[in-house]
Design an enzyme around this catalytic site. Sequence first.
Site, PDB file in Angstrom:
ATOM      1  N   SER A 153       0.610  -1.110   0.125  1.00 43.97           N
ATOM      2  CA  SER A 153       0.363  -0.291  -0.264  1.00 43.97           C
ATOM      3  C   SER A 153       1.110   0.976  -0.150  1.00 43.97           C
ATOM      4  O   SER A 153       1.509   1.435   1.194  1.00 43.97           O
ATOM      5  CB  SER A 153      -1.059   0.686   1.127  1.00 43.97           C
ATOM      6  OG  SER A 153      -1.456   1.265   1.216  1.00 43.97           O
ATOM      7  N   HIS A 162      -1.694  -1.290  -4.471  1.00 42.79           N
ATOM      8  CA  HIS A 162      -2.502  -1.457  -3.435  1.00 42.79           C
ATOM      9  C   HIS A 162      -2.718   0.506  -3.162  1.00 42.79           C
ATOM     10  O   HIS A 162      -1.819   1.153  -2.550  1.00 42.79           O
ATOM     11  CB  HIS A 162      -2.841  -1.603  -2.671  1.00 42.79           C
ATOM     12  CG  HIS A 162      -3.648  -1.697  -1.673  1.00 42.79           C
ATOM     13  ND1 HIS A 162      -4.817  -2.798  -1.750  1.00 42.79           N
ATOM     14  CD2 HIS A 162      -3.635  -1.219  -0.834  1.00 42.79           C
ATOM     15  CE1 HIS A 162      -6.081  -2.035  -0.994  1.00 42.79           C
ATOM     16  NE2 HIS A 162      -5.499  -1.185  -0.017  1.00 42.79           N
ATOM     17  N   ASP A 215      -4.792   3.798  -1.772  1.00 41.81           N
ATOM     18  CA  ASP A 215      -6.117   3.851  -0.682  1.00 41.81           C
ATOM     19  C   ASP A 215      -5.885   5.072  -0.941  1.00 41.81           C
ATOM     20  O   ASP A 215      -5.889   6.298  -0.979  1.00 41.81           O
ATOM     21  CB  ASP A 215      -5.214   3.128   0.386  1.00 41.81           C
ATOM     22  CG  ASP A 215      -4.781   2.042   0.771  1.00 41.81           C
ATOM     23  OD1 ASP A 215      -6.036   1.433   0.472  1.00 41.81           O
ATOM     24  OD2 ASP A 215      -3.820   1.536   1.655  1.00 41.81           O
ATOM     25  N   MET A 226      -9.159   7.962   0.244  1.00 40.34           N
ATOM     26  CA  MET A 226     -10.113   8.267   1.159  1.00 40.34           C
ATOM     27  C   MET A 226     -10.596   9.621   1.346  1.00 40.34           C
ATOM     28  O   MET A 226      -9.975   9.969   0.661  1.00 40.34           O
ATOM     29  CB  MET A 226      -8.952   8.081   2.355  1.00 40.34           C
ATOM     30  CG  MET A 226      -7.912   7.026   2.879  1.00 40.34           C
ATOM     31  SD  MET A 226      -7.013   7.249   4.294  1.00 40.34           S
ATOM     32  CE  MET A 226      -6.574   5.222   4.724  1.00 40.34           C
ATOM     33  N   HIS A 261      -8.271   0.647  -3.856  1.00 36.62           N
ATOM     34  CA  HIS A 261      -8.896   0.498  -3.110  1.00 36.62           C
ATOM     35  C   HIS A 261     -10.212   1.237  -2.506  1.00 36.62           C
ATOM     36  O   HIS A 261      -9.573   2.877  -2.058  1.00 36.62           O
ATOM     37  CB  HIS A 261      -8.401  -0.206  -1.350  1.00 36.62           C
ATOM     38  CG  HIS A 261      -9.060  -0.183  -0.420  1.00 36.62           C
ATOM     39  ND1 HIS A 261      -8.647  -0.424   0.826  1.00 36.62           N
ATOM     40  CD2 HIS A 261     -10.926  -0.256  -0.191  1.00 36.62           C
ATOM     41  CE1 HIS A 261      -9.411  -0.596   1.831  1.00 36.62           C
ATOM     42  NE2 HIS A 261     -10.591  -0.642   1.339  1.00 36.62           N
ATOM     43  N   MET A 263     -11.970   3.921  -0.311  1.00 41.66           N
ATOM     44  CA  MET A 263     -12.902   4.109   0.910  1.00 41.66           C
ATOM     45  C   MET A 263     -13.387   5.352   1.246  1.00 41.66           C
ATOM     46  O   MET A 263     -13.165   6.026   1.299  1.00 41.66           O
ATOM     47  CB  MET A 263     -11.459   4.389   1.906  1.00 41.66           C
ATOM     48  CG  MET A 263     -11.154   2.765   2.263  1.00 41.66           C
ATOM     49  SD  MET A 263      -9.406   2.860   3.318  1.00 41.66           S
ATOM     50  CE  MET A 263      -9.087   3.200   2.210  1.00 41.66           C
ATOM     51  N   MET A 311     -11.125  -6.338   5.582  1.00 40.60           N
ATOM     52  CA  MET A 311     -10.752  -5.893   6.008  1.00 40.60           C
ATOM     53  C   MET A 311     -10.061  -6.331   7.461  1.00 40.60           C
ATOM     54  O   MET A 311     -10.531  -6.638   7.988  1.00 40.60           O
ATOM     55  CB  MET A 311     -10.919  -4.632   6.518  1.00 40.60           C
ATOM     56  CG  MET A 311     -11.342  -3.729   5.107  1.00 40.60           C
ATOM     57  SD  MET A 311     -10.208  -3.293   4.641  1.00 40.60           S
ATOM     58  CE  MET A 311      -8.878  -2.471   5.749  1.00 40.60           C
ATOM     59  N   ASP A 353      -6.057  -6.934   4.390  1.00 41.71           N
ATOM     60  CA  ASP A 353      -5.987  -5.296   4.325  1.00 41.71           C
ATOM     61  C   ASP A 353      -5.880  -4.888   5.550  1.00 41.71           C
ATOM     62  O   ASP A 353      -6.314  -4.858   6.553  1.00 41.71           O
ATOM     63  CB  ASP A 353      -6.458  -4.446   3.186  1.00 41.71           C
ATOM     64  CG  ASP A 353      -5.925  -3.474   3.385  1.00 41.71           C
ATOM     65  OD1 ASP A 353      -4.984  -2.969   3.738  1.00 41.71           O
ATOM     66  OD2 ASP A 353      -6.226  -2.186   3.031  1.00 41.71           O
ATOM     67  N   GLY A 394      -2.769  -4.317   9.246  1.00 41.05           N
ATOM     68  CA  GLY A 394      -1.445  -4.761  10.573  1.00 41.05           C
ATOM     69  C   GLY A 394      -0.865  -6.337  10.028  1.00 41.05           C
ATOM     70  O   GLY A 394      -0.973  -6.822  10.291  1.00 41.05           O
TER      71      GLY A 394
END
Length: 225
Positions: free
Chosen positions: A10, A33, A35, A37, A66, A68, A137, A175, A177
């Site tokens: 990511s 990846h 992200d 947002m 992705h 969000m 997630m 996705d 941790g």
Amino acid sequence: MLSEVRIAPSILSADFLKLGSELESIKTADYIHFDVMDGMFVPNLSFGPGILSQVKKATDLPVDVHLMIAEPDRRVQAYLDAGADIVTFHYEAQTHALRTIDLIKSSGAKAGAVINPGTPVCALESLINDVDMVLVMSVNPGFGGQSFIARTLDKLRSLRKMAAEHGADPMIEVDGGIGAGNAEEVAYAGADVFVAGSSVFGAADRAAAIADIRKAAQAGLNRRM
Ligand code: DX5
Ligand code: ZN
């Protein structure tokens, strides 16, 4: 079912001031990846379609977008136009999931639905045969660097079972941790595509970090097959 795991760093955890060389440093990965947002669906802002077009020019790897964002059905076209190869949107954020999936697929991209840690796997039952990917997630989305939520393992197992019962075989991405320390058990539980932000970009040697996650995840996948 994938026989080889895929690793998707990511770039949320990359150094944005040198994004070109950051992309170069992860060229042994399988996907980028990306992200997105919007400060509404999640309490943070990242980047949008303008940066996506620039990233597409700077890498040969497929870009896994992705979203969000609230109302993804109204915004998804901009990401398709910018060259997204995979687009995943949150089940919690949309009203017309099947329409969104059709729109993504009609542009030639792969379509996926995402569920938050608090959303049950059964929410996806009526679209499991339509998606190319499900993203589970393993943190509450919004920020990189959070700890893996262990209950995700049960969700991965029930998702694999639910998909098989419907004769569906989507890629299953996880996705949040993820690192070399937990990738094996996560793969064994059902994931085959691994997003990794801080565990890759926090390492001095990104190729080694990707290789370590890949090795651990592949061991888990091999055990599951
Ligand atoms: C979380 C994002 C993730 C995040 C992963 O909202 O969707 O992709 O950047 O970062 P790590 O791997 O650090 O948890
Ligand atoms: Zn993500």
